[in-house]
Design a protein around this motif. Structure first.
Motif, mmCIF file in Angstrom:
data_model
loop_
_atom_site.group_PDB
_atom_site.id
_atom_site.type_symbol
_atom_site.label_atom_id
_atom_site.label_comp_id
_atom_site.label_asym_id
_atom_site.label_seq_id
_atom_site.Cartn_x
_atom_site.Cartn_y
_atom_site.Cartn_z
ATOM 1 N N ASP A 281 50.178 119.998 64.492
ATOM 2 C CA ASP A 281 49.227 120.506 63.894
ATOM 3 C C ASP A 281 47.892 118.399 64.040
ATOM 4 O O ASP A 281 48.127 117.704 64.048
ATOM 5 N N PHE A 282 47.224 119.591 63.747
ATOM 6 C CA PHE A 282 45.972 118.602 64.220
ATOM 7 C C PHE A 282 44.715 119.070 63.688
ATOM 8 O O PHE A 282 43.726 120.216 63.983
ATOM 9 N N ASN A 283 44.487 118.566 62.428
ATOM 10 C CA ASN A 283 43.422 119.282 61.275
ATOM 11 C C ASN A 283 41.837 117.748 61.127
ATOM 12 O O ASN A 283 42.610 116.532 61.210
ATOM 13 N N ILE A 284 40.974 118.512 61.817
ATOM 14 C CA ILE A 284 39.686 118.070 61.097
ATOM 15 C C ILE A 284 39.128 117.868 60.054
ATOM 16 O O ILE A 284 39.135 119.630 59.327
ATOM 17 N N HIS A 285 38.288 117.188 59.494
ATOM 18 C CA HIS A 285 37.427 117.296 58.300
ATOM 19 C C HIS A 285 36.126 116.296 58.067
ATOM 20 O O HIS A 285 36.978 115.742 58.085
ATOM 21 N N PRO A 286 35.953 116.689 57.210
ATOM 22 C CA PRO A 286 34.520 115.913 57.294
ATOM 23 C C PRO A 286 34.634 115.034 55.911
ATOM 24 O O PRO A 286 35.844 115.069 54.960
ATOM 25 N N CYS A 287 33.730 113.637 56.692
ATOM 26 C CA CYS A 287 33.650 112.780 55.488
ATOM 27 C C CYS A 287 32.843 112.655 54.512
ATOM 28 O O CYS A 287 31.998 113.065 54.273
ATOM 29 N N TRP A 288 33.496 111.985 53.093
ATOM 30 C CA TRP A 288 32.462 112.208 52.004
ATOM 31 C C TRP A 288 32.044 110.865 52.345
ATOM 32 O O TRP A 288 33.241 109.601 52.141
ATOM 33 N N GLY A 289 31.776 110.326 51.040
ATOM 34 C CA GLY A 289 31.573 109.097 50.141
ATOM 35 C C GLY A 289 30.338 107.672 51.464
ATOM 36 O O GLY A 289 29.644 109.215 52.016
ATOM 37 N N ASP A 290 30.583 106.595 51.571
ATOM 38 C CA ASP A 290 29.786 105.741 51.953
ATOM 39 C C ASP A 290 29.946 106.214 53.458
ATOM 40 O O ASP A 290 28.638 105.957 54.109
ATOM 41 N N ILE A 291 30.384 106.621 54.455
ATOM 42 C CA ILE A 291 30.398 107.388 55.519
ATOM 43 C C ILE A 291 29.908 108.586 55.254
ATOM 44 O O ILE A 291 31.359 109.313 56.545
ATOM 45 N N GLY A 292 30.070 109.357 55.160
ATOM 46 C CA GLY A 292 30.294 111.065 54.584
ATOM 47 C C GLY A 292 28.921 111.147 56.320
ATOM 48 O O GLY A 292 28.299 110.589 56.592
ATOM 49 N N ILE A 293 29.967 112.423 56.712
ATOM 50 C CA ILE A 293 29.725 112.838 57.962
ATOM 51 C C ILE A 293 28.012 113.117 57.962
ATOM 52 O O ILE A 293 26.891 113.038 58.929
ATOM 53 N N GLU A 294 27.378 113.302 56.805
ATOM 54 C CA GLU A 294 26.067 114.245 56.125
ATOM 55 C C GLU A 294 25.106 112.944 56.791
ATOM 56 O O GLU A 294 23.509 113.219 57.478
ATOM 57 N N LYS A 295 25.612 111.517 57.418
ATOM 58 C CA LYS A 295 24.289 110.426 58.004
ATOM 59 C C LYS A 295 25.011 110.245 58.972
ATOM 60 O O LYS A 295 23.863 109.525 59.562
ATOM 61 N N GLN A 320 26.526 121.768 59.594
ATOM 62 C CA GLN A 320 27.340 122.361 57.717
ATOM 63 C C GLN A 320 26.431 121.002 56.837
ATOM 64 O O GLN A 320 26.238 121.882 55.762
ATOM 65 N N TYR A 321 26.750 120.085 57.390
ATOM 66 C CA TYR A 321 26.461 119.267 57.098
ATOM 67 C C TYR A 321 25.310 118.148 57.415
ATOM 68 O O TYR A 321 25.100 117.676 58.183
ATOM 69 N N PRO A 322 23.773 119.027 57.149
ATOM 70 C CA PRO A 322 22.896 118.375 57.638
ATOM 71 C C PRO A 322 22.934 117.081 57.392
ATOM 72 O O PRO A 322 22.401 116.313 55.773
ATOM 73 N N TYR A 323 21.413 116.349 57.918
ATOM 74 C CA TYR A 323 20.980 114.825 58.141
ATOM 75 C C TYR A 323 20.495 114.879 56.717
ATOM 76 O O TYR A 323 19.669 115.704 56.187
ATOM 77 N N THR A 324 20.904 113.546 55.551
ATOM 78 C CA THR A 324 19.750 113.129 54.465
ATOM 79 C C THR A 324 19.509 111.809 55.359
ATOM 80 O O THR A 324 18.013 111.771 55.157
ATOM 81 N N GLU A 325 20.335 110.231 55.210
ATOM 82 C CA GLU A 325 20.533 109.189 55.674
ATOM 83 C C GLU A 325 21.530 108.516 56.225
ATOM 84 O O GLU A 325 22.799 109.340 55.978
ATOM 85 N N HIS A 326 20.848 107.481 57.185
ATOM 86 C CA HIS A 326 22.354 107.055 57.241
ATOM 87 C C HIS A 326 22.071 105.242 57.324
ATOM 88 O O HIS A 326 22.713 104.594 57.274
ATOM 89 N N THR A 327 20.657 105.213 56.187
ATOM 90 C CA THR A 327 20.822 103.583 55.969
ATOM 91 C C THR A 327 21.542 103.101 55.238
ATOM 92 O O THR A 327 22.202 102.080 54.905
ATOM 93 N N LYS A 353 23.350 103.209 69.365
ATOM 94 C CA LYS A 353 21.494 103.360 69.232
ATOM 95 C C LYS A 353 21.049 103.314 68.331
ATOM 96 O O LYS A 353 19.733 104.003 68.278
ATOM 97 N N TYR A 354 22.172 104.812 68.378
ATOM 98 C CA TYR A 354 21.004 106.483 67.537
ATOM 99 C C TYR A 354 21.378 106.064 65.860
ATOM 100 O O TYR A 354 20.326 106.375 65.413
ATOM 101 N N PHE A 355 21.332 104.530 65.774
ATOM 102 C CA PHE A 355 21.483 103.985 64.548
ATOM 103 C C PHE A 355 20.089 102.871 64.112
ATOM 104 O O PHE A 355 19.807 103.116 62.756
ATOM 105 N N ASN A 356 19.864 102.692 64.981
ATOM 106 C CA ASN A 356 18.818 101.942 64.894
ATOM 107 C C ASN A 356 17.729 102.859 65.790
ATOM 108 O O ASN A 356 16.461 102.104 65.945
ATOM 109 N N SER A 357 17.568 103.490 65.679
ATOM 110 C CA SER A 357 16.051 104.579 67.149
ATOM 111 C C SER A 357 15.814 105.604 65.994
ATOM 112 O O SER A 357 14.234 105.817 66.719
ATOM 113 N N HIS A 358 16.394 105.114 64.916
ATOM 114 C CA HIS A 358 15.629 106.705 63.777
ATOM 115 C C HIS A 358 14.617 106.200 62.409
ATOM 116 O O HIS A 358 15.031 105.603 62.268
#
Length: 358
Positions: A281-295, A320-327, A353-358
């Protein structure tokens, strides 16, 4: 409620917290309950059935709106409409040997030790091996009618760190009819007694939580060593009984989502099947919480879609998980870096670089 979801009528989730239990019909149901006595579950089951399912079952309903197969839908292929207990998910203990970046002391005794070491918490993890609750759990399981049981999932913590799972399996009179699944971290190899016990069951799925390859794994599943993971998987494929299948649960977060191709290639080359050719099996899931995929930052999202294409499952999940913030995600990993003498931007240098450029 079998016409809507068979988990509501035929299944329980039991999380052993050490001195009490968190319960629900499935691991995605929003309105879980904390109890000290598992004999109260039938009454809670009636409560869950009559609750606001549009809210409590939102994760599955959202997946279905995106044309994905939800856990609710998958339940129809596992359970029939007999209204008998057919599926159990049991987090046997909070005892764990990792402090994963996406986790915390709520689910890991090692994480609690880290909090203590860094002045965030004090004192020992409450009943860290779950001894007192183990007795209640096993006594309750022994009282169940398991005649119609079809599927048991063990989690933790790390379920292979103690023998609670084996004590439960010993109480099953018809192992040849039951599928057993473990959500493990592959850092420990099952004992000879465990392998002998597995051999009695219809099917055993030994699934590992692996969020990256090499240094990415070692950062996200700290302080796990990737070479140990590979050794245990290779040994498992060679030594486990013929009814054991393998797989991984890959949780996507802002730091590993770009590198999906690396873990998929590693999976295909390393553990695509067991030695008898049964597909893993190879299953993918979104992460929630401190490093949630929406960040995941917007420019990184664009780069990922260019890399994999708009219709790739990874790109669809990001939509499915639109951007919120990543700070907050950066603050979290920077705190961990100080504790652990690590550097997230060196480990994930392609995307820093993507975390420092937005």
């Amino acid at each position: 409620m079998t016409e809507f979801c068979r988990h509501l009528s035929n299944a329980f989730v039991i999380n052993n917290n050490g001195s009490n239990f968190t319960t629900g019909p499935c691991c995605y149901f929003a309105d879980n309950d904390i109890v000290s006595d598992l004999t109260t579950l039938p009454a809670l089951q009636e409560k869950w059935k009559s609750s606001d399912l549009q809210t409590n079952c939102r994760i599955c309903l959202d997946q279905e709106e995106q044309k994905q197969t939800s856990y609710r839908q998958a339940g129809f292929s596992i359970m029939d409409d007999s209204l008998k207990l057919q599926m159990l998910t049991i987090a046997v203990t909070k005892q764990c040997n990792l402090a994963c970046t996406s986790c915390g002391s709520h689910s890991s005794s090692f994480w609690h030790d880290e909090d203590v070491r860094n002045g965030i918490a004090s004192g020992p993890f409450i009943d860290r091996k779950g001894v007192n609750a183990d007795l209640k759990l096993i006594e309750w399981f022994d009282s169940l009618d398991t005649t119609n049981l079809k599927y048991i999932k063990f989690g933790g913590g790390e379920p292979l760190m103690n023998n609670t799972h084996r004590k439960i399996l010993e109480l099953i009179p018809n192992p040849q009819d039951i599928i057993v699944q473990y959500t493990s971290n592959y850092t420990l190899f099952p004992t000879a007694k465990t392998l002998a016990q597995w051999d009695r069951f219809k099917l055993v799925k030994w699934i590992g939580s692996i969020d990256g390859v090499g240094k990415h794994f070692e950062y996200l599943r700290w302080p796990g060593q990737f070479n140990i993971i590979e050794q245990n998987i290779t040994r498992g494929i060679q030594e486990c009984p013929s009814n054991v299948m393998f797989g991984i649960e890959h949780t996507l977060n802002p730091f590993n989502v770009y590198y999906y191709d690396k873990i998929k290639q590693w999976f295909d080359n390393t553990m695509a099947t067991n030695r008898f050719g049964d597909t893993s099996d190879f299953n993918i899931h979104p992460c929630w919480g401190d490093i949630g995929i929406e960040k995941t930052p917007p420019l990184l999202r664009e780069s990922i879609k260019q890399k994999y294409g708009e219709n790739h499952p990874i790109s669809i999940m990001l939509d499915q998980y639109p951007y919120t913030e990543h700070t907050s995600a950066i603050k979290w990993v920077e705190k961990l870096d100080k504790w652990r003498n690590l550097q997230w931007d060196t480990t994930f240098n392609d995307i820093a670089k993507y975390f420092n450029s937005h």
